[in-house]
Design a protein around this motif. Structure first.
Motif, PDB file in Angstrom:
ATOM      1  N   TRP A  87       0.834  -1.194   0.000  1.00 49.37           N
ATOM      2  CA  TRP A  87       0.000   0.000   0.000  1.00 49.37           C
ATOM      3  C   TRP A  87       0.874   1.251   0.000  1.00 49.37           C
ATOM      4  N   LEU A  88       1.911   1.274   0.848  1.00 50.25           N
ATOM      5  CA  LEU A  88       2.790   2.440   0.921  1.00 50.25           C
ATOM      6  C   LEU A  88       3.563   2.647  -0.373  1.00 50.25           C
ATOM      7  N   ASP A 141       8.899   9.722   1.721  1.00 54.15           N
ATOM      8  CA  ASP A 141       7.606  10.405   1.855  1.00 54.15           C
ATOM      9  C   ASP A 141       6.447   9.408   1.886  1.00 54.15           C
ATOM     10  N   GLU A 142       6.504   8.396   1.044  1.00 56.08           N
ATOM     11  CA  GLU A 142       5.449   7.372   1.048  1.00 56.08           C
ATOM     12  C   GLU A 142       5.417   6.628   2.382  1.00 56.08           C
ATOM     13  N   SER A 143       6.587   6.413   2.978  1.00 52.84           N
ATOM     14  CA  SER A 143       6.648   5.677   4.239  1.00 52.84           C
ATOM     15  C   SER A 143       5.988   6.438   5.386  1.00 52.84           C
ATOM     16  N   LYS A 144       5.790   7.723   5.221  1.00 53.11           N
ATOM     17  CA  LYS A 144       5.200   8.555   6.273  1.00 53.11           C
ATOM     18  C   LYS A 144       3.676   8.560   6.244  1.00 53.11           C
ATOM     19  N   ARG A 145       3.098   7.961   5.215  1.00 57.91           N
ATOM     20  CA  ARG A 145       1.630   7.921   5.131  1.00 57.91           C
ATOM     21  C   ARG A 145       1.084   6.905   6.127  1.00 57.91           C
ATOM     22  N   THR A 146      -0.146   7.108   6.543  1.00 63.44           N
ATOM     23  CA  THR A 146      -0.814   6.175   7.447  1.00 63.44           C
ATOM     24  C   THR A 146      -1.814   5.352   6.644  1.00 63.44           C
ATOM     25  N   PRO A 147      -1.598   4.042   6.571  1.00 58.65           N
ATOM     26  CA  PRO A 147      -2.535   3.189   5.825  1.00 58.65           C
ATOM     27  C   PRO A 147      -3.944   3.255   6.408  1.00 58.65           C
TER      28      PRO A 147
END
Length: 163
Positions: free
Chosen positions: A135-136, A146-152
């Motif tokens: 998902w990330l 930056d993608e790793s900082k998103r919350t699934p």
């Protein structure tokens, strides 16, 4: 708040709020693979996993880090993580978590332990972390910082009700 006393120290409602806040923080950490090294920043973790230093984490780099993390937590090397073994690891990583580590582990297991046997196998661990990584990382299969900082969202990491 009108709740009942827990151990004569704090109001039960305050305990619930504190536990929810603690679990929310843990789930955010778990969103980036799992609860590894609480002292490690997201950027440091990203750089450690990005073995070739190209600024993205490939599936292969993710899978290698995931396997190493499982092996680190699996103290007896049997390929299974009983809830207490995971709680002990949480305490070893962050001694301040000791009072709530078993509660955190039980709550985490509500999401990760697919067959409900109170043990997490390598396959369950991998499945959970792969779902988050995919998902990330998105369509290109490579995760940026930056993608790793998103919350699934909850369909990727369910938000269990924990007591």
């Amino acid at each position: 708040m009108g709740g009942t006393k827990v151990s004569g120290l704090i109001d039960r409602d305050l305990w619930s709020v504190a536990l929810i806040r603690c679990l929310s923080a843990v789930l955010l950490v778990l969103a980036f693979s799992s609860a590894t090294a609480w002292a490690e920043t997201r950027e440091q973790r990203f750089q450690r996993i990005d073995q070739n230093g190209d600024g993205v984490i490939s599936y292969e780099e993710h899978a290698a880090a995931d396997e190493a993390e499982f092996a680190k937590i699996d103290a007896n090397g049997d390929g299974m993580l009983p809830v207490q073994e995971y709680a002990d690891w949480l305490t070893n990583e962050n001694p301040a978590a000791k009072p709530v580590s078993l509660s955190i582990a039980r709550c985490f297991y509500k999401v990760v332990d697919a067959n409900g046997d109170a043990k997490v196998s390598r396959e369950e661990w991998r499945s959970y972390n792969d779902r988050i990584f995919k998902w990330l990382a998105g369509d290109d299969g490579r995760m940026t910082l930056d993608e790793s900082k998103r919350t699934p969202p909850p369909e990727i990491i369910p938000r269990p009700v924990c007591h």
